[in-house]
Each structure stands twice: as C-alpha cells, then as structure tokens.
Write an enzyme that holds these catalytic residues in place. Structure first.
Site, short mmCIF file in Angstrom:
data_model
loop_
_atom_site.label_atom_id
_atom_site.label_comp_id
_atom_site.label_asym_id
_atom_site.label_seq_id
_atom_site.Cartn_x
_atom_site.Cartn_y
_atom_site.Cartn_z
N GLY A 78 7.09 -35.60 12.52
CA GLY A 78 6.47 -35.06 14.22
C GLY A 78 5.02 -35.01 14.02
O GLY A 78 4.39 -34.53 14.17
N SER B 48 4.76 -42.31 17.50
CA SER B 48 4.97 -42.99 18.45
C SER B 48 3.71 -43.05 19.73
O SER B 48 3.36 -44.06 20.01
CB SER B 48 5.92 -43.10 19.81
OG SER B 48 7.17 -42.14 18.43
N GLY C 269 3.55 -37.86 14.71
CA GLY C 269 3.02 -37.88 16.12
C GLY C 269 3.06 -39.92 16.48
O GLY C 269 2.22 -40.83 16.27
N ASP D 207 -1.28 -34.81 21.40
CA ASP D 207 -1.58 -35.94 20.24
C ASP D 207 -2.05 -37.48 20.62
O ASP D 207 -2.38 -38.11 19.37
CB ASP D 207 0.42 -36.71 20.10
CG ASP D 207 1.25 -36.44 21.51
OD1 ASP D 207 0.56 -36.91 22.63
OD2 ASP D 207 2.40 -36.52 21.26
#
Ligand code: MEV
Length: 353
Positions: free
Chosen positions: A129, A133, A131, A185
């Site tokens: 998690g 992407s 980030g 993010d």
C-alpha cells in the site's frame, strides 16, 4: 528496424499516509510522507508503433499493445496505469513523441510510426500500500516529459520541470482508472518530502522535518481501496450529520499534528494519531488485524498508533521514543505484523543515472 537511442530511467518514492485518510477525499487536509523505497521506470522511445511493457513486480512480461489501441480492450491489471499514463501523455502532447524521434508528420495521437518501451521495477512490494501504481504513473509522465522536452517551443506545452503539471496529468490518469481518490499518493511521488495536502492538490505544502521516530507494521492483508472509499461514502449518505462531523474533527487534528511534527512534539503527535484511529474505527475501516497491531504497539509504550491508508489491510504506523522503538517493533511482530524498515521524507521523482 532502427532502435532510437533515446531512453531515460526515472524513480519516484512510495508514500505513507500519516494522518487524515478518508477525510482527505472530501475536501479536508492530510499529512503524507514519501518513503525511501522507490519505483524505478526506464522509458525508451522506439520507431515501432507499439507500447512494450515489462513489469515483473506485477507479473507483466512482454506485454505489447499497438499505440493506436492504447486504453482499449482488455488490459491486465499490472499494465493499466502504465498504458493509460502513456495514452494521456500522448493525448495531451501528441506532437512531442513524434517530433522527438524525428518522425513528426502529423499531430495525431494515432501517429503510427513510433512507440514506447517501458520497464518497471520496484524496491517495495505492491502489496504494502505504498502507492506503487501512482509512483509508476508519475515516473512515466515525468520520463516522457523529460525525453521529449528538448524539441519544444514550451509556450503551449507542459514543461518537464513543472511539477504541478506532472501532478495534474498523473492524477488524471489515476482517476481515469480508479474513479476515486484524493491524489495524495501522486503528490508524494511527485514532490517527495512530507506534505500537507488538500483534496485534488488544491493545496500541496511541503514542510521541513527531520526523520520521524516511526515504526511501520505491514498486516499482510490486501483490501480494495476504492471499495473502502465506497463503503465510507455509503455511511456518509445515511448518516451525514455524523460522518461530516468526523471529517471535520479529523481536519482539526491534522492541523494540530502538523504543528506537533514541526515542533518535534511526538507525545502530542501520538495522542492525535490515537484520536485519528478512533475516528477511522468509527468509519468502519480499522479491521481486527490492524487493531491488534495498533493496540500491541500502544501497550508496548508507543506514544500513539494508527492505521495508514484506506484501512482493513496494508500498514499501521506507530510513533515511539527512540528507546522504545525496538520493544514496539517486537510487539507489532508478535501481533502478527511484519515490521518494514523505511525512512520517511524521501526525495520526489528524479532522473536516475
Ligand atoms: C488510501 O490510501 C487513502 C484514502 O484517503 C484514499 C485517498 O485519499 O485517495 C482512503
């Protein structure tokens, strides 16, 4: 076929939400910090009209798509952000790629004479998690922007050093795919450091801090962020008077937390983190595993602990005095978490040599 020697490698940091998640989707501020584990992307301009992608970290190998079909048909999950990032850059600046490889003949994004070869690799697991992407998206937009800027008359065009423009196009890409999200993010990947951030990038304010005495525990659970945003939104529809009030309270504690961080008042920061966790629990996103890790950290003497991100899975964070950090880390491990050793406040997107 001639291969243009026109390639660049860039990297962007992962992120860790410190305070303000969920409320930041609805116009309130959050505090996010960039972590020193990075996504690395090599982008090469080629003279074949295809997107080629190798992203072994997300199980994508030798993925190929005609440039004219970007964004269409079935796109494997691991390729989505890359493909849509290239498509969005091209739609924004159709002339730039073509010009750069000297094949410029029309300003059409369907220009069929050039393509892009991309390889991604990450220093952190896409499961954490952190980030991955959004970091990959930022890397691609930044790399394309850097690769193509030399031929620009930069009046109408995005300048590669214009970080806000990089943020805007990257954030649009994330929204095109996910439909929802505050963009915090993306901001962390672009700017790095520690940011006071308001929804959609309305305010992105870096503030100078040293390292934080933070301990990060990974739950081993993956849960869908958009699903959690939707679940909280449903609650807000049914109980707006409660949920909007919670968002307002979170906004207040985020402002106080900024001061606490700037004055290195970690006792107050810990207390504010605990309040924040209480509100997140009321929103229904705490989850048993994270709660076990959070309470174990507090019992072991942390000033405060909370989940970080959308909730249920991914990571929790704790703040503790230096001499308590090891005990807190052990307690998190005993509660079933995996302690991740990262430093906060890392540099934003940059070219790698
Ligand atoms: C997810 O990591 C954090 C949320 O606030 C969503 C977002 O801000 O995009 C739940």
């Amino acid at each position: 076929m001639k291969q243009f020697n026109n390639s660049i490698t860039v990297s962007a940091p992962g992120k860790l939400m410190l305070l303000g998640e969920h409320a930041v989707v609805y116009g309130r501020p959050c505090i996010v910090t960039a972590v020193n584990q990075r996504m690395r992307v090599t982008v090469e301009l080629i003279d074949q009209p295809v997107l080629e992608l190798n992203a072994p970290d997300v199980q994508v190998t030798d993925y190929k798509k005609p440039m004219s079909n970007l964004g269409q048909g079935n796109i494997p999950t691991g390729a989505k952000f890359v493909e849509i990032a290239v498509k969005n850059f091209l739609n924004c600046h159709p002339e730039r790629l073509a010009k750069d490889i000297n094949l410029y003949s029309s300003a059409s994004p369907q220009n069929d004479k050039f393509g892009v070869k991309i390889t991604t690799s990450s220093e952190f697991s896409s499961q954490f998690g952190f980030g991955s992407s959004s970091a990959a998206t930022v890397c691609i937009i930044y790399a394309l922007s850097e690769l193509t800027r030399q031929n620009l008359d930069n009046k109408q065009s995005l300048r590669s050093d214009d970080l806000k423009a990089i943020f805007d196009l990257s954030y649009k890409t994330v929204l095109d795919i996910q439909g929802k999200g505050s963009g915090f993010d993306v901001a962390a990947a672009v700017y790095g450091g520690t940011l006071y951030f308001v929804t959609d990038g309305k305010l992105i304010k870096p503030f100078k801090i040293d390292q934080l005495p933070i301990i990060i525990g990974y739950s081993g659970i993956k849960f869908d962020t958009v699903r959690l945003i939707d679940e909280v939104a449903k609650k807000a529809e049914k109980y707006p008077f409660i949920i909007n009030n919670i968002y307002d309270q979170i906004a207040k504690l985020v402002k106080k937390a900024k001061k606490a961080i700037l004055t290195t008042d970690f006792i107050t920061l810990g207390e504010l983190m605990n309040f924040n966790e209480g509100y997140l629990s009321t929103l229904g996103v705490e989850g048993k595993k994270l709660a076990d890790m959070i309470y174990a950290a507090r019992d072991a003497g942390a000033y405060g602990a909370k989940l970080s991100g959308a909730g249920i899975g991914d990571c929790m964070i704790a703040i503790a005095a230096e001499d308590k950090k090891q005990t807190v880390a052990n307690a998190i491990t005993q509660a079933g978490g995996q302690v991740i050793d990262v430093k906060v406040n890392a540099k934003g997107v940059r070219i790698e040599l």
